[in-house]
Motif scaffolding. Structure first.
Motif, PDB file in Angstrom:
ATOM      1  N   THR A   1       0.874  -1.206  -0.099  1.00  0.00           N
ATOM      2  CA  THR A   1       0.027   0.231  -0.065  1.00  0.00           C
ATOM      3  C   THR A   1       0.959   1.253   0.038  1.00  0.00           C
ATOM      4  O   THR A   1       0.379   2.199  -0.466  1.00  0.00           O
ATOM      5  CB  THR A   1      -1.015   0.019   1.249  1.00  0.00           C
TER       6      THR A   1
ATOM      7  N   ALA B   1       1.697   2.735   2.793  1.00  0.00           N
ATOM      8  CA  ALA B   1       0.986   3.254   3.781  1.00  0.00           C
ATOM      9  C   ALA B   1       1.815   2.902   5.168  1.00  0.00           C
ATOM     10  O   ALA B   1       2.167   1.555   5.273  1.00  0.00           O
ATOM     11  CB  ALA B   1      -0.523   3.223   3.993  1.00  0.00           C
ATOM     12  N   ASP B   2       1.869   3.702   6.088  1.00  0.00           N
ATOM     13  CA  ASP B   2       2.526   3.184   7.498  1.00  0.00           C
ATOM     14  C   ASP B   2       1.387   2.431   8.166  1.00  0.00           C
ATOM     15  O   ASP B   2       0.183   2.507   7.732  1.00  0.00           O
ATOM     16  CB  ASP B   2       2.820   4.607   8.127  1.00  0.00           C
TER      17      ASP B   2
ATOM     18  N   ASP C   1       0.162   3.106  11.067  1.00  0.00           N
ATOM     19  CA  ASP C   1      -0.739   3.821  11.573  1.00  0.00           C
ATOM     20  C   ASP C   1      -1.901   4.271  10.670  1.00  0.00           C
ATOM     21  O   ASP C   1      -2.908   5.066  11.143  1.00  0.00           O
ATOM     22  CB  ASP C   1      -0.261   4.945  12.417  1.00  0.00           C
ATOM     23  N   ARG C   2      -2.025   3.974   9.396  1.00  0.00           N
ATOM     24  CA  ARG C   2      -3.092   4.371   8.609  1.00  0.00           C
ATOM     25  C   ARG C   2      -3.974   3.327   8.557  1.00  0.00           C
ATOM     26  O   ARG C   2      -5.103   3.167   7.972  1.00  0.00           O
ATOM     27  CB  ARG C   2      -2.370   4.603   7.437  1.00  0.00           C
TER      28      ARG C   2
ATOM     29  N   GLY D   1      -7.376   1.677  10.305  1.00  0.00           N
ATOM     30  CA  GLY D   1      -8.340   2.127  11.091  1.00  0.00           C
ATOM     31  C   GLY D   1      -8.880   1.014  11.812  1.00  0.00           C
ATOM     32  O   GLY D   1      -9.832   1.264  12.657  1.00  0.00           O
TER      33      GLY D   1
ATOM     34  N   SER E   1      -9.190   5.670  10.139  1.00  0.00           N
ATOM     35  CA  SER E   1      -8.372   5.903   9.033  1.00  0.00           C
ATOM     36  C   SER E   1      -9.242   5.231   7.866  1.00  0.00           C
ATOM     37  O   SER E   1     -10.244   4.314   8.049  1.00  0.00           O
ATOM     38  CB  SER E   1      -7.188   5.114   9.171  1.00  0.00           C
ATOM     39  N   ASP E   2      -8.730   5.246   6.618  1.00  0.00           N
ATOM     40  CA  ASP E   2      -9.470   4.732   5.687  1.00  0.00           C
ATOM     41  C   ASP E   2      -8.898   3.566   4.944  1.00  0.00           C
ATOM     42  O   ASP E   2      -9.161   3.169   3.906  1.00  0.00           O
ATOM     43  CB  ASP E   2      -9.715   5.908   4.394  1.00  0.00           C
ATOM     44  N   ARG E   3      -8.107   2.912   5.970  1.00  0.00           N
ATOM     45  CA  ARG E   3      -7.877   1.611   5.418  1.00  0.00           C
ATOM     46  C   ARG E   3      -8.114   0.640   6.330  1.00  0.00           C
ATOM     47  O   ARG E   3      -7.982   0.772   7.509  1.00  0.00           O
ATOM     48  CB  ARG E   3      -6.380   1.572   5.254  1.00  0.00           C
TER      49      ARG E   3
ATOM     50  N   ALA F   1      -8.924  -0.225   0.844  1.00  0.00           N
ATOM     51  CA  ALA F   1      -8.957   1.489   1.380  1.00  0.00           C
ATOM     52  C   ALA F   1     -10.221   1.806   0.730  1.00  0.00           C
ATOM     53  O   ALA F   1     -10.993   1.060  -0.043  1.00  0.00           O
ATOM     54  CB  ALA F   1      -7.880   2.035   0.489  1.00  0.00           C
TER      55      ALA F   1
ATOM     56  N   GLY G   1      -9.821   6.851  -1.027  1.00  0.00           N
ATOM     57  CA  GLY G   1      -8.528   6.847  -0.205  1.00  0.00           C
ATOM     58  C   GLY G   1      -7.335   6.652  -1.244  1.00  0.00           C
ATOM     59  O   GLY G   1      -6.325   6.821  -0.710  1.00  0.00           O
TER      60      GLY G   1
END
Length: 391
Positions: free
Chosen positions: A271, A273-274, A276-277, A279, A367-369, A387, A391
């Motif tokens: 992704t 993404a980290d 913390d993304r 949700g 978050s959107d994930r 996502a 997102g």
């Protein structure tokens, strides 16, 4: 990794047919006990299942075995939801594909054959012929495949469907997970002492094993460009997937969860993404003693202890090869409503399962994930990241 759009959703569970029925049940969070299996040959200690009501199965397919009927119900809804005309090449041109995950397929055909004393059947049907029945409904396909790596099959099917779209093998792919009651499967878990006589109670200190349910989940996936070109509504996007196999034991997860952790990190890496993304997580969470502890520790290592979990199996039971596909449908609904529903209440959380299970209230999706996990016998592990459409 290029995101793959989810444009159609279909589902059937013990709570009824359709995404609306599933979402209403998720929000209500009822404690639903399994009922006795309608099988006079179920000579086992705990012969119970959370079955799908017959009224929620398609009447026109009564001649088919039960898993095929479940799959067709979910596929019909997903195709309609995606705005694709059903039937033959009109569905999506000649480049539609199918990836179907199942544990036991239509094993009930062979189980009934043995119960009947081996009398000749009207026609021979392989236990893994569910994909063939769905393909027969859809018409000519560019690819059709069955994935049967136990209870992670539905998650692997969605990952494979996304790969088929990215590779150009098909324009639109149906990812399906389906399993119905199987006498053999339930008896095997009974012999292992792995069936909870109460219900499926993931992460509960007093859990006594898993408890099965019938279900099917179907998702229509296609490239975002293809979806835009035909004006389709995008419900969610498959952003990442991670597949691993720890090959530690035939039935038990590897205690350190090394390959479970690797699958989650691989899905996150795709992704970009980290951690913390994320949700929300829909865990595999079967209610078995070791699985819940190992997954809890893995989640803590990768995501920390503050990500809300939605424990779907507590609501619908362990649905075998359908589990991760139905969880992906549920994840798309959570993304749509931007709300994590309350979990089915548990009596007392296991202190070794240090995870956040919101109960008695809805939780805003931070978050959107969303991550969906699916694990299986033989050490098969899959993690997916979905996502939101924006997102």
């Amino acid at each position: 990794m290029t995101g793959v759009a989810i444009t159609g959703l279909g589902v059937v569970t013990c709570h009824g047919s359709g995404t609306r029925a599933l979402w209403d049940a998720m929000m209500a969070a009822p404690v639903t006990d399994p009922g006795p299996v309608p099988d006079p040959y179920a000579n086992m200690d705990v012969p119970v299942v959370q079955g799908v009501p017959d009224a929620d199965l398609p009447a026109q397919s009564e001649a088919l075995a039960r898993t095929s009927r479940l799959a067709l119900r979910a596929v019909d809804e997903a195709i309609a939801d995606a705005g694709l005309p059903l039937g033959g090449a009109a569905t999506a041109g000649p480049r539609i594909g199918l990836a179907l995950g199942t544990c036991m397929g239509d094993a009930s055909l062979h189980e009934q054959w043995r119960a009947d004393g081996g009398k000749p059947a009207a026609r021979f049907t392989t236990a893994l012929g569910v994909a063939s029945e769905v393909a027969d409904r859809l018409g000519p396909l560019s690819v059709a495949t069955t994935i049967s790596n136990a209870c992670a099959a539905g998650g692997f099917a969605l990952g494979a469907a996304a790969d088929l779209v990215r590779s150009g093998e098909a324009d639109v792919v149906l990812a399906v997970g389906a399993d119905a009651y199987s006498r053999v499967m339930l008896a095997c878990f009974n012999r292992m002492g792995a069936v909870d006589p109460v219900r499926c109670r993931p992460f509960d200190l007093h859990r006594g094993g898993t408890s099965f349910g019938e279900a099917a989940g179907a998702l229509v996936v296609e490239s975002e460009e293809h979806a835009r070109a035909r004006g389709a509504t995008v419900h969610a996007v498959v952003e990442g997937s991670g597949w691993t196999c720890d090959a530690y034991h035939l039935t038990a997860p590897e205690p350190a969860g090394t390959q479970i952790i690797r699958a989650m990190r691989a899905a996150l890496a795709e992704t970009g993404a980290d951690w913390d993304r994320i949700g929300c997580v829909l865990p595999h969470g079967t209610g078995t003693q070791l699985n819940d502890v190992v997954e809890s520790r893995a989640l803590n290592e990768v995501l920390g202890a503050d990500v809300p979990l939605y424990s779907l199996k507590a609501l619908i039971g362990h649905t075998g090869g359908a589990a991760a596909a139905v969880a992906a449908v549920a994840a798309a609904l959570i993304l749509r409503h931007r709300t994590v529903p309350p979990n089915v209440p548990i009596a007392e959380q296991d202190p070794e399962c240090r995870v956040w299970l919101p109960q008695g209230m809805v939780t805003p999706l931070g978050s959107d994930r969303i991550m969906v996990n699916g694990y299986a016998f033989g050490g098969n592990n899959v993690s997916l990241v979905l996502a939101g459409a924006g997102g």
